[in-house]
Design a protein around this motif. Structure first.
Motif, PDB file in Angstrom:
ATOM      1  N   ARG A  25     -21.556  52.847 -89.733  1.00 42.18           N
ATOM      2  CA  ARG A  25     -21.997  54.029 -88.992  1.00 42.18           C
ATOM      3  C   ARG A  25     -21.991  55.215 -89.939  1.00 42.18           C
ATOM      4  N   LYS A  26     -22.961  56.088 -89.799  1.00 39.40           N
ATOM      5  CA  LYS A  26     -23.043  57.266 -90.671  1.00 39.40           C
ATOM      6  C   LYS A  26     -23.167  58.515 -89.806  1.00 39.40           C
ATOM      7  N   GLY A  27     -23.032  59.631 -90.423  1.00 38.10           N
ATOM      8  CA  GLY A  27     -23.270  60.892 -89.738  1.00 38.10           C
ATOM      9  C   GLY A  27     -22.005  61.535 -89.212  1.00 38.10           C
ATOM     10  N   TYR A  28     -22.162  62.398 -88.224  1.00 35.58           N
ATOM     11  CA  TYR A  28     -21.058  63.235 -87.763  1.00 35.58           C
ATOM     12  C   TYR A  28     -20.900  63.157 -86.255  1.00 35.58           C
ATOM     13  N   GLU A  29     -19.673  63.385 -85.810  1.00 34.20           N
ATOM     14  CA  GLU A  29     -19.397  63.578 -84.392  1.00 34.20           C
ATOM     15  C   GLU A  29     -19.742  65.029 -84.033  1.00 34.20           C
ATOM     16  N   PRO A  30     -19.810  65.352 -82.730  1.00 36.26           N
ATOM     17  CA  PRO A  30     -20.139  66.743 -82.350  1.00 36.26           C
ATOM     18  C   PRO A  30     -19.137  67.742 -82.934  1.00 36.26           C
ATOM     19  N   LEU A  61     -27.384  68.457 -88.295  1.00 37.63           N
ATOM     20  CA  LEU A  61     -26.663  67.923 -89.463  1.00 37.63           C
ATOM     21  C   LEU A  61     -26.679  66.389 -89.460  1.00 37.63           C
TER      22      LEU A  61
END
Lengths: 233, 233
Positions: B208-213, B233
């Motif tokens: 999994r990649k990216g960001y949480e809120p 983002l």
């Protein structure tokens, strides 16, 4: 775990110390409050990851390569082709190869109102020591299984073990956990009090973690189900 | 971009070469097919990350520390407290500090039917070179903004710039992109043909990649909205 607690368990005649002993090079020159030598914290950081950055010196210059690792008790194992540089270098010299093995987890972005206080929440472990090639076949088998299980617990029992040719082509090096430190940054934004009224958004942006759903190999043998240890990864 | 294409754009009098020149230490001793010197690939890997592992030699032994970096053209910038070890070491010696800066992205687990063919899909860049302290104030300002914008594009314009005291406490080092290589592993499982009938599940598990809120700071000034550059983002 404190020293007092350990004395109440006399059945453990040689309890491991709760912390690694700091040395000159594991005490940071700054932000010393972020450093820890707590064994459980070090183990938890090491066990959460499986890719380390391994540093060594070649012709007087530093080299840093990403590679897989696994922890078994107080030993880290790294493997690679018998032809790769660090693996060959550990085999060339009896005294072993001085290395620095670093594991880092990035947990969140810290967006402050001031550029200066921007930061990252992270947990890292730095291990200094001397890496040695593992020659004992039993220890090498244990290390190879551990390297697979460190990434996916339970996986080594659900795959074909290395055959003789594969086993011979794989070098394993060990690095004992003696000179070790952890460093962590947790929590929220630490802006200067006079900056709190600035109109800039500030806060914490956590990184997403974990895995996407597994994608089966197109040549999977018919009837092969996704194993439970992958459903809960 | 090929050499032929570049000759059709005579308005660019000094086009950058499409690839970095391989050197003895950027050609791997094994898996050479995974190595690349392509400039665009190197830039894309560097620009996707913001945490590198910086290696240097101290008292003859390797040290590997995680730190933030940013790319501006053909230069990488790293910053830190003026009291931190690598920053002090670059300042001590006019010739600069030999370093190895490595950036690694893990993309997927490769679970093969055989333990031997277990692998990781990854993209990494290794930069060898000599780091120098940046003394020019303009270049240091550019580097500090780039370090913030490398993590969150657009952020430096939406935060308070460093004041004189903060600016004085922050050292910046530069490392030019000359001796550079990328290494990547993509694709699926590469099992031996005779293993394809084994009953073990095999396949690819993407990370999994990216960001949480984003989580706003509790002391956010009233009416401060989440900026657009964080929504995407």
């Amino acid at each position: 775990m404190t020293g007092t607690e350990r004395t109440t368990t006399p059945e453990r005649t040689t309890p491991p110390p709760a912390a690694y002993t700091p040395t000159e090079r594991t005490v940071p020159t700054r932000a010393a409050q972020k450093a820890s030598y707590d064994r459980e914290l070090v183990h938890s950081i090491l066990d959460e990851g499986y890719v380390c950055h391994l540093g060594f010196v070649r012709d007087g210059a530093p080299v840093v390569l990403p590679t897989l690792y696994a922890r078994v008790g107080e030993t880290l194992y790294v493997h690679g082709s018998t032809g790769s540089r660090p693996l060959r270098m550990t085999g060339q010299a009896d005294p072993g190869l001085p290395v620095c093995l670093t594991v880092t987890h990035v947990d969140a972005l810290i967006l402050a109102r001031s550029g200066f206080h921007h930061s990252i929440n992270y947990r890292s472990v730095v291990v200094h020591g001397t890496a040695h090639q593992v020659t004992d076949p039993d220890e090498r088998r244990i290390a190879l299984d551990a390297l697979v299980d460190h990434v996916v617990p339970g996986r080594s029992r659900d795959s074909r073990p290395a055959n003789g040719k594969e086993f011979a082509a794989t070098a394993v090096i060990r690095l004992d956990l003696n000179e070790v430190s952890a460093k962590t940054r947790t929590g929220g934004v630490n802006d200067e009090p006079e900056d709190l009224t600035l109109p800039h958004w500030a806060g914490v942006v956590p990184l997403r973690k974990g895995y996407e759903p597994p994608i089966p190999d197109p040549d999977l043998a018919p009837g092969t189900e996704l194993p439970d240890y992958l459903k809960t990864l």
